[in-house]
Scaffold this motif. Structure first.
Motif, PDB file in Angstrom:
ATOM      1  N   ARG A  13       0.824  -1.209   0.000  1.00 53.00           N
ATOM      2  CA  ARG A  13       0.000   0.000   0.000  1.00 53.00           C
ATOM      3  C   ARG A  13       0.863   1.266   0.000  1.00 53.00           C
ATOM      4  N   ILE A  14       2.101   1.127   0.379  1.00 49.99           N
ATOM      5  CA  ILE A  14       3.028   2.265   0.402  1.00 49.99           C
ATOM      6  C   ILE A  14       3.861   2.237  -0.875  1.00 49.99           C
ATOM      7  N   THR A  15       3.787   3.309  -1.643  1.00 47.97           N
ATOM      8  CA  THR A  15       4.515   3.358  -2.913  1.00 47.97           C
ATOM      9  C   THR A  15       6.022   3.345  -2.686  1.00 47.97           C
ATOM     10  N   GLU A  16       6.736   2.954  -3.730  1.00 50.25           N
ATOM     11  CA  GLU A  16       8.194   2.904  -3.622  1.00 50.25           C
ATOM     12  C   GLU A  16       8.771   4.292  -3.386  1.00 50.25           C
ATOM     13  N   LYS A  17       8.144   5.321  -3.936  1.00 48.94           N
ATOM     14  CA  LYS A  17       8.595   6.691  -3.710  1.00 48.94           C
ATOM     15  C   LYS A  17       8.552   7.032  -2.233  1.00 48.94           C
ATOM     16  N   CYS A  18       7.459   6.668  -1.590  1.00 52.14           N
ATOM     17  CA  CYS A  18       7.330   6.932  -0.150  1.00 52.14           C
ATOM     18  C   CYS A  18       8.250   6.016   0.643  1.00 52.14           C
ATOM     19  N   ARG A  19       8.360   4.758   0.251  1.00 50.83           N
ATOM     20  CA  ARG A  19       9.220   3.819   0.978  1.00 50.83           C
ATOM     21  C   ARG A  19      10.673   4.275   0.944  1.00 50.83           C
ATOM     22  N   SER A  20      11.076   4.876  -0.167  1.00 51.46           N
ATOM     23  CA  SER A  20      12.444   5.388  -0.267  1.00 51.46           C
ATOM     24  C   SER A  20      12.693   6.471   0.773  1.00 51.46           C
ATOM     25  N   GLN A  21      11.741   7.390   0.928  1.00 50.09           N
ATOM     26  CA  GLN A  21      11.879   8.431   1.936  1.00 50.09           C
ATOM     27  C   GLN A  21      11.763   7.851   3.346  1.00 50.09           C
ATOM     28  N   LEU A  22      10.895   6.838   3.493  1.00 49.31           N
ATOM     29  CA  LEU A  22      10.731   6.192   4.791  1.00 49.31           C
ATOM     30  C   LEU A  22      12.031   5.511   5.228  1.00 49.31           C
ATOM     31  N   ARG A  23      12.720   4.880   4.289  1.00 52.34           N
ATOM     32  CA  ARG A  23      13.997   4.235   4.620  1.00 52.34           C
ATOM     33  C   ARG A  23      14.995   5.260   5.147  1.00 52.34           C
ATOM     34  N   PHE A  24      15.011   6.424   4.520  1.00 49.05           N
ATOM     35  CA  PHE A  24      15.957   7.451   4.965  1.00 49.05           C
ATOM     36  C   PHE A  24      15.619   7.935   6.366  1.00 49.05           C
ATOM     37  N   GLU A  25      14.324   8.073   6.655  1.00 50.03           N
ATOM     38  CA  GLU A  25      13.928   8.482   8.000  1.00 50.03           C
ATOM     39  C   GLU A  25      14.295   7.411   9.024  1.00 50.03           C
ATOM     40  N   LEU A  26      14.078   6.147   8.688  1.00 48.43           N
ATOM     41  CA  LEU A  26      14.437   5.056   9.589  1.00 48.43           C
ATOM     42  C   LEU A  26      15.952   4.973   9.768  1.00 48.43           C
TER      43      LEU A  26
END
Length: 1130
Positions: free
Chosen positions: A750-763
């Motif tokens: 449900r989370i797009t790769e664009k968002c997951r990329s930013q999420l990885r950086f935050e994590l």
């Protein structure tokens, strides 16, 4: 002034004489009583008179007594040498005054006048004499003085005018209109003996003009008219002329008289060290009058006549029924035309600059400042004794201080308002030459760093602002620059290039006034213009996630974004202005005005370590700020994260890192900050830069919208799945849970790769420093102090320390850390320690691999594998093996087997959160031993068991936990990959106490080793050749290869090696001690294997012989064997 007005004035001057004679009838009667002789022939010259011939020859003939001077020449001589006036005979003085009066009424009384001006009189029909003259000719010639071409006639008219201004009584209606003011301010000299003295009666006009703002309306009009006529030639202002004659010779001797040129020169040199005090006073007096009515300055009128008419600067004021136009109003009107792109005559612009400069150098010529800032000048600026801009400089500086940080300085709002008005009128940020004090302070920078910058449109000022807080900037220049810019920054119109580029956008989107000269403001009607423009530029693609915006259609969103766009040039200028204003909080009025209380409470100079840290201080105290201030700081912090160059302190510390590692990361918003965060632990990074970056990381946790790239990349997901959450940490956890669940259940993400990329950086940031996760930090704070007190924060070291001592952690910390590790398993690129320690190994073995940990896991046993990375990977695998939910690959393979065989263990795990005991995986291992798993699950479990046996015992978390003491006692010296062998041996020697947890775990690995020979590292190594020789075609697992080895153990032909046979015998004893299930070593399964073998005949014969021998021996030895076994079991 129109010709009509001039005519009326001059006519008034002459008519006034007539009325003045009527008013003084009593004086004439007294003269008659004293038997004054009858009047002489008015056509006779004074020089020929008996009463004056001696004095005129003495004072004016210059040794040539035969030359007869005209009355005009005599009067001019007398009034240019007033110091000798009292030496003239009284009778001659009376005669001189009478001649002066008569001459100003009727020029025909002076034949020379008619002869000098006869050619010009022919060209000017309205000046033709018809009948009684009555002053018509005089007023007409003065009115048309610009049309007179004969220099001699021009000089004659000036002389006539000069005679008028020596005595206020000669001016029509002057006495009646100004009588009250003359008495009120003691400006009259009515003593009989002095009444005709030009040094006295002429000073009445001077006295009244010095009180121009206090005069009655009609008298003020009279003064304006007089000063206007005098402005053509400084000789006509007799008081000023006598005060400045010597100064003119020193500084303006080459300036030709006329059209106000001498006055202009004197004004430019007003504060020259050589200028006399008396002249300065008279120039100031005249400038005050000019400030009240610009027409008093004839030079300005002539230079700007066309522009004033074209841009209707006077007409608009006439509509307001204002008869006099203040200089400030005219300047604003003409400057507004320039701002609107109109071209002014060069002479007019020069005159405007001259007046703006005068206003900036002498506060006394601004009546409103004198009136409203009187107390401030006395209290803070030495009473205004220092001129040349010093007093204004003082007022501006103290006024600035009074508006900041709850200052206790008693500075009136009226004075502040007038200072703001002055800076608007002078437009000090447009041309640095307007402010001589600033120009002098910054001269070195101007001549060097800004030498190629063109004047005008604020270019030089912008250049100087670019050097704020840089080594080239000197303290005097910076201080003066910031004082001026403090007020300039409070009105966007005062930044010329910004106004030029953004006028249309500001009017359209930010409710700015369409006209530059319109300074009215309405706070309720809109925000400050510059912040409005800035947020328009940076919010084009943003969304605050509100329900209202959620319901808008995509088409509406696109239209709104399109409408909010500003021009490219405006965006550039806004960025430029914001860039230099970020150097000082004093240049950010939206923060200063909203946060004055908080600045005083938290960020006074006492609380700050270094200059310019007020904004950082406010950000650190964000939760404690007042609501309006907090909202303002959040908005600006969001802007900083989009463009980190707005944090000048950070950029100064980080510039070497930016130049070396992030020079290409300046185009997209947010890229530069992201690059600096990624380089935070680079050894080359300055410590101040690292601290500044961490400050922004901590600040960003407060609100998800502060992080531009993350919020933009995930705004749709946040709106859909995490609506209502404000802090970034909450949003990161929300999105991470969704990613984890979708990964584990193999559902569509449900989370797009664009968002997951930013999420990885935050994590990644959260995993680098525990302090960036307030919830985890609070839960583990005590554990960190106890277990990791010597570990330096950062680089993921504290978190790694806590993981390594998981058995000692508090339940709360353990639970929080477990949740983090679950996410890290799914998003391995967010595992800071794994990514940093294993960077070279990832590049070497796992290029383009998404599942980095699995890739590294496969290559872990290779000799070239980096040891530092090896330790991290082992820790991660051990964490995965502690709970099946931490290993997505295992969960995918074994979920059905878990539900079928280990459902109770899995259910208990979900309820208790007991994530470190590995009970579900342990259950699966038991099923594996019984050959009860599916093929895909069996392969995964088999790999887990082999890794623990051959790589590191810690990969079996239950064994590591239960046998901690036994390992310390019996196997401390053994390498980690041989500790399981050591424990087996200790078990075999009876060193492990039966009944405890370690005994059970060792028994388990013994059973697992019987099920798969490769789980028994020592056995598999000693029998590796035999396995390749005899069992290469045998399937791995389910004890098949072990059975193969056993079948070749005692056969004369194709017998295994002695070492392998010896180890097998040892293991058989171990299996017996561990009660290995018969299913793994039963004769039935061995018979099945022999039956399928191509050597089955040989095997059957050998087996029959061995069985017969064993049967015989058993019958003989059975009692002894039984007794021995019973003793051993005890």
């Amino acid at each position: 002034m129109s010709k009509f007005h001039l005519f009326i004035l001059v006519f008034g001057l002459v008519s006034g004489l007539v009325k003045g004679q009527q008013v003084s009838q009593q004086q004439e009667q007294q003269q008659q009583q004293q038997q004054i002789p009858p009047r002489r022939n008015l056509l006779a010259t004074l020089h020929e008179s008996e009463e004056c011939s001696y004095d005129i020859n003495r004072l004016c003939a210059q040794g040539n007594s035969k030359r007869i001077l005209s009355n005009i020449q005599v009067l001019q001589c007398i009034y240019n040498n007033v110091q000798d006036y009292n030496t003239i005979d009284k009778k001659c003085q009376n005669l001189i005054y009478e001649a002066k009066k008569n001459l100003t009424i009727n020029l025909k009384l002076d034949n020379s006048a008619l002869s000098i001006c006869k050619d010009d009189l022919v060209k000017i029909p309205e000046c033709q004499i018809t009948g009684e003259e009555n002053g018509h000719l005089t007023s007409c010639l003065i009115n048309n003085r610009d049309n007179i071409t004969n220099p001699n006639c021009q000089q004659f008219i000036k002389s006539i005018a000069a005679l008028v201004f020596t005595d206020y009584r000669l001016i029509y209606k002057f006495v009646s209109h100004c009588e009250n003011d003359i008495k009120k301010f003691s400006c009259g000299r009515l003593e009989k003996e002095d009444e005709d003295n030009p040094t006295q009666q002429g000073q009445t006009i001077t006295c009244l003009s010095s009180k121009i703002t206090l005069l009655e309306t009609e008298c003020k009009k009279q003064i304006f008219r007089v000063i206007e006529l005098q402005s053509d030639d400084f000789h006509l202002d007799r008081t000023l002329y006598f005060a400045c004659r010597e100064d003119r010779e020193k500084m303006c001797d080459r300036i030709q008289s006329g059209q106000g040129r001498v006055l202009d020169c004197l004004f430019r040199n007003k504060f020259n060290a050589l200028m006399s005090k008396g002249c300065v006073e008279q120039l100031t007096r005249r400038q005050k009058v000019i400030a009240e009515d610009y027409t008093v300055d004839r030079g300005l009128v002539l230079a700007c006549k066309r522009d004033i008419h074209e841009h209707k600067c006077r007409g608009e004021l006439r509509e307001n029924k204002t008869e006099s136009v203040k200089l400030a109003s005219l300047i604003l009107c003409l400057e507004g035309a320039i701002r609107d792109g109109e071209k002014l005559d060069s002479d007019c612009r020069a005159k405007l600059v001259q007046h703006r400069k005068s206003l900036m150098t002498d506060y006394q010529i601004s009546p409103d400042i004198v009136k409203n800032c009187d107390q401030e000048v006395k209290n803070y600026c030495g009473g205004g004794l220092e001129r040349g801009g010093k007093t204004l400089k003082c007022l501006i500086r103290v006024g600035k201080q009074s508006l900041t940080k709850q200052s206790k300085i008693d500075f009136s709002t009226g004075c502040i308002g007038e200072l703001k008005n002055l800076l608007k009128i002078t437009d000090a940020s447009e041309d640095i030459s307007v402010d001589p004090d600033l120009q002098e302070s910054c001269q070195n920078l101007i001549e060097n760093q800004c030498k190629n910058v063109r004047q005008g449109e604020g270019r030089v000022i912008n250049c100087l602002l670019g050097y704020l807080n840089k080594p080239e900037m000197n303290s005097d220049c910076e201080e003066r620059l910031l004082d001026i810019q403090f007020f300039v920054s409070r009105d966007w119109k005062l930044t010329p290039m910004l106004y030029k580029a953004c006028k249309e956008d500001a009017v359209k989107n930010c409710k700015a006034k369409p006209n530059w000269q319109d300074w009215t403001t309405d706070v309720d009607n809109g925000p400050l213009v510059l912040p409005c423009l800035y947020h328009l530029i940076h919010d084009d693609n943003d969304d605050d996630g509100s329900a209202e915006k959620k319901n808008q259609s995509d088409e509406d969103d696109k239209t709104e974004v399109k409408e909010r766009k500003v021009s490219k040039e405006c965006a550039f200028q806004v960025k430029k202005v914001m860039d230099y204003r970020a150097e000082s909080i004093d240049l950010m009025p939206e923060i200063q005005d909203q946060c004055s209380n908080d600045l005083a409470a938290y960020c006074s100079k006492v609380n700050l370590k270094n200059k310019g840290e007020e904004l950082i201080c406010l950000q650190k105290n964000l939760k404690s700020l007042e609501d309006d201030c907090r909202e303002t700081i959040l908005k600006f912090s969001k802007s900083q994260n989009e463009d980190i160059s707005l944090d000048k302190i950070l950029m100064k510390a980080c510039m070497p890192t930016v130049d070396e590692f992030c020079s290409t990361k300046k185009e997209e918003k947010g890229d530069l900050l992201e690059c600096l965060i990624r380089q935070k632990n680079n050894p080359k990074m300055d410590e101040k830069c690292r601290i500044g970056i961490e400050h922004h990381q901590l600040l960003n946790m407060e609100n998800v919208q502060l992080n531009f790239k993350f919020f933009r990349g995930c705004k749709d997901e946040i709106r859909e799945h995490c609506q209502g959450l404000k802090s970034k940490l909450e949003v990161v956890q929300c999105l991470s849970e969704i990613v984890l669940n979708d990964t584990l259940i193999e559902d569509e993400h449900r989370i797009t790769e664009k968002c997951r990329s930013q999420l990885r950086f935050e994590l990644l940031q959260l995993n680098e420093n525990i302090k960036l996760d307030p919830l985890l930090f609070q839960a583990c704070k005590e554990d960190a102090l106890k277990l990791c007190k010597n570990v330096k924060p950062g680089k993921g070291q504290v978190l790694e320390c806590l993981r390594s001592q998981s058995k000692e952690l508090s339940d709360e910390c353990k639970l929080k850390l477990f949740k983090r590790d679950k996410i890290n398993v799914v998003e391995q690129n967010a595992d800071y320690v794994l990514q940093s320690k294993c960077k070279s190994s990832i590049e070497k073995f796992c290029d383009n691999s998404e599942d980095v940990l699995s890739c590294l896991r496969k290559n872990l046993a290779k000799p070239s594998f980096d040891q530092a990375c090896r330790s991290v990977v082992i820790n991660r695998i051990a964490t995965q093996n502690s709970d099946i939910t931490l290993n997505p690959t295992l969960w995918k393979a074994c979920s059905a087997d878990v539900n079928q065989n280990c459902f109770n263990e899995y259910s208990n795990l979900k309820l208790s959160g007991d994530n470190l005991k590995g009970r579900v995986i342990s259950c699966l291992k038991k099923v594996f031993v019984k050959d009860g798993l599916s093929q895909v699950c069996s392969m995964e479990i088999e790999q887990i068991m082999r890794e623990a046996a051959n790589i590191d015992y810690r990969l079996d978390p239950l064994l590591a936990k239960e046998c901690l003491n036994e390992i310390e006692i019996h196997c401390s010296s053994a390498p980690n990959d041989k500790k399981e062998d050591c424990l087996r041996l200790s078990f075999q020697k009876g060193k492990i106490e039966r009944g405890n947890g370690c005994f059970d775990e060792i028994r388990r690995i013994i059973i697992e080793g019987a099920a798969d020979v490769f789980v028994d590292r020592e056995l598999s190594q000693l029998c590796s050749i035999d396995l390749n020789r005899f069992c290469s075609d045998v399937a791995v697992g389910s004890a098949q290869q072990l059975k193969c080895l056993l079948s070749h153990k005692d056969t004369p032909k194709d017998k295994i090696s002695a070492k392998c046979a010896e180890k097998l015998s040892s293991r058989q004893q171990l299996w017996e001690m561990a009660d290995v299930p018969d299913s793994l070593t039963s004769f039935r399964e061995l018979a099945d294997y022999i039956n399928k073998s191509e050597h089955r005949s040989y095997f059957l014969f050998s087996f029959f012989f061995i069985a017969l021998a064993i049967f015989g021996i058993g019958c003989i030895c059975r009692p002894a064997v039984s007794k021995h076994r019973h003793t051993k079991l005890k």
